[in-house]
Motif scaffolding. Structure first.
Motif, PDB file in Angstrom:
ATOM      1  N   ARG A 160       4.097   5.467  -5.660  1.00  0.00           N
ATOM      2  CA  ARG A 160       4.389   5.577  -7.135  1.00  0.00           C
ATOM      3  C   ARG A 160       3.511   6.363  -7.604  1.00  0.00           C
ATOM      4  O   ARG A 160       3.742   7.062  -8.580  1.00  0.00           O
ATOM      5  CB  ARG A 160       4.027   4.058  -7.493  1.00  0.00           C
ATOM      6  CG  ARG A 160       4.106   3.890  -8.944  1.00  0.00           C
ATOM      7  CD  ARG A 160       3.920   2.350  -9.395  1.00  0.00           C
ATOM      8  NE  ARG A 160       2.401   2.194  -9.072  1.00  0.00           N
ATOM      9  CZ  ARG A 160       1.405   2.348  -9.638  1.00  0.00           C
ATOM     10  NH1 ARG A 160       1.371   2.800 -10.962  1.00  0.00           N
ATOM     11  NH2 ARG A 160      -0.003   1.984  -9.243  1.00  0.00           N
ATOM     12  N   ARG A 161       2.155   6.665  -7.010  1.00  0.00           N
ATOM     13  CA  ARG A 161       1.235   7.557  -7.637  1.00  0.00           C
ATOM     14  C   ARG A 161       1.255   8.944  -6.918  1.00  0.00           C
ATOM     15  O   ARG A 161       0.691   9.760  -7.344  1.00  0.00           O
ATOM     16  CB  ARG A 161      -0.235   6.833  -7.225  1.00  0.00           C
ATOM     17  CG  ARG A 161      -0.534   5.492  -7.803  1.00  0.00           C
ATOM     18  CD  ARG A 161      -1.919   5.104  -7.185  1.00  0.00           C
ATOM     19  NE  ARG A 161      -2.385   3.818  -7.684  1.00  0.00           N
ATOM     20  CZ  ARG A 161      -2.952   3.192  -8.681  1.00  0.00           C
ATOM     21  NH1 ARG A 161      -3.224   4.050  -9.557  1.00  0.00           N
ATOM     22  NH2 ARG A 161      -3.112   1.802  -8.356  1.00  0.00           N
ATOM     23  N   TYR A 195      -7.801  -0.716  -2.313  1.00  0.00           N
ATOM     24  CA  TYR A 195      -7.465   0.604  -1.891  1.00  0.00           C
ATOM     25  C   TYR A 195      -8.677   1.697  -2.296  1.00  0.00           C
ATOM     26  O   TYR A 195      -9.102   1.541  -3.515  1.00  0.00           O
ATOM     27  CB  TYR A 195      -6.309   1.027  -2.869  1.00  0.00           C
ATOM     28  CG  TYR A 195      -4.863   0.188  -2.762  1.00  0.00           C
ATOM     29  CD1 TYR A 195      -4.735  -0.554  -1.684  1.00  0.00           C
ATOM     30  CD2 TYR A 195      -4.172  -0.019  -3.814  1.00  0.00           C
ATOM     31  CE1 TYR A 195      -3.754  -1.152  -1.285  1.00  0.00           C
ATOM     32  CE2 TYR A 195      -2.661  -0.823  -3.557  1.00  0.00           C
ATOM     33  CZ  TYR A 195      -2.633  -1.388  -2.370  1.00  0.00           C
ATOM     34  OH  TYR A 195      -1.436  -2.119  -2.144  1.00  0.00           O
ATOM     35  N   ASP A 236       2.566   1.780  -3.378  1.00  0.00           N
ATOM     36  CA  ASP A 236       1.647   2.211  -4.189  1.00  0.00           C
ATOM     37  C   ASP A 236       1.297   3.559  -4.034  1.00  0.00           C
ATOM     38  O   ASP A 236       1.183   4.377  -5.184  1.00  0.00           O
ATOM     39  CB  ASP A 236       0.240   1.375  -4.321  1.00  0.00           C
ATOM     40  CG  ASP A 236      -0.780   1.723  -5.456  1.00  0.00           C
ATOM     41  OD1 ASP A 236      -0.490   0.946  -6.701  1.00  0.00           O
ATOM     42  OD2 ASP A 236      -1.667   2.247  -5.437  1.00  0.00           O
ATOM     43  N   TRP A 238       0.650  -0.997   0.034  1.00  0.00           N
ATOM     44  CA  TRP A 238      -0.104   0.036  -0.066  1.00  0.00           C
ATOM     45  C   TRP A 238       0.727   1.116   0.023  1.00  0.00           C
ATOM     46  O   TRP A 238       0.541   2.201  -0.820  1.00  0.00           O
ATOM     47  CB  TRP A 238      -0.888   0.017   1.108  1.00  0.00           C
ATOM     48  CG  TRP A 238      -1.701   1.162   1.629  1.00  0.00           C
ATOM     49  CD1 TRP A 238      -2.608   1.878   0.645  1.00  0.00           C
ATOM     50  CD2 TRP A 238      -1.806   1.955   2.748  1.00  0.00           C
ATOM     51  NE1 TRP A 238      -3.222   2.949   1.195  1.00  0.00           N
ATOM     52  CE2 TRP A 238      -2.728   3.065   2.577  1.00  0.00           C
ATOM     53  CE3 TRP A 238      -1.062   1.667   3.948  1.00  0.00           C
ATOM     54  CZ2 TRP A 238      -2.944   3.880   3.536  1.00  0.00           C
ATOM     55  CZ3 TRP A 238      -1.352   2.656   4.721  1.00  0.00           C
ATOM     56  CH2 TRP A 238      -2.427   3.515   4.756  1.00  0.00           C
TER      57      TRP A 238
END
Length: 209
Positions: free
Chosen positions: A37-38, A71, A34, A31
């Motif tokens: 990354r975003r 998510y 991620d 999590w």
């Protein structure tokens, strides 16, 4: 592309304790990865939720409950993702679609219609059409979200009913679902796997006996 953010050890410890106590270490750190990354902020932009899901187990040859990480994001975060690509031209007016006297979804309105029996309440739409502009596409990205596919309900001895939010603000909730769907269609790489809470049926939440 914005610079990838870093999280402090104190932030990671607090998120683990307060918001991901039921997650495995792998689920928690995936999590965080991620979010990095975003370039989104954990909890504020993306919430980690562990939900039960029935899946087929080839060994037992039966459906079993498994804990899966979901998510959950917000419309604001999806808009932010699109804006960062410099390819977002904004939304077009939402269209609510209602059934006519013959039961066909032929009534289209850019304004939510009132319930014929009680003008203080919204009329339940059949669907909503959301359109957003992606500057690389020749046509607007269009998504249609059907009320029956997203409306959140609860059950008691008298039957199945819309929950309070969907019974009083159903058209607005559906509008967010349509917009989120349009963002995933328009920006599949940047927004894949991100869902807003309004898209997730209440019956999907931990119904393990």
């Amino acid at each position: 592309m914005t610079e990838q953010q870093e999280f402090t050890a104190e932030e990671i410890k607090a998120w683990r304790s307060e918001y991901a106590a039921g997650a495995t270490d792998d689920q928690f750190f995936l999590w965080l990865a991620d979010c990095r990354r975003r370039n989104l902020v954990p909890v504020r932009d993306v919430v980690l939720q562990i939900r039960s899901s029935r899946e087929w187990d080839p060994q037992t040859k039966a459906k079993v409950f498994v804990k899966k990480a979901i998510y959950i994001t917000t419309i604001a975060a999806l808009r932010k993702i699109a804006l960062r690509t410099s390819k977002y031209g904004g939304p077009l007016p939402t269209e609510w679609i209602y059934v006519d006297d013959s039961g066909n979804p032929s009534i289209v309105s850019e304004v939510m219609l009132p319930d014929p029996a009680d003008k203080s309440k919204p009329r339940t739409p059949w669907a909503v059409r959301s359109q957003i502009v992606h500057t690389d596409y020749k046509q607007p990205v269009t998504a249609i979200a059907r009320f029956g596919a997203y409306a959140q309900t609860y059950k008691n001895d008298e039957g199945v009913f819309l929950n309070q939010t969907w019974s009083t603000r159903g058209p607005e909730q559906l509008e967010k679902c349509g917009e989120a769907l349009a963002f995933r269609k328009g920006w599949p790489e940047e927004s894949a796997g991100l869902y807003i809470a309004e898209e997730l049926m209440k019956t999907e939440v931990d119904d393990e006996p």
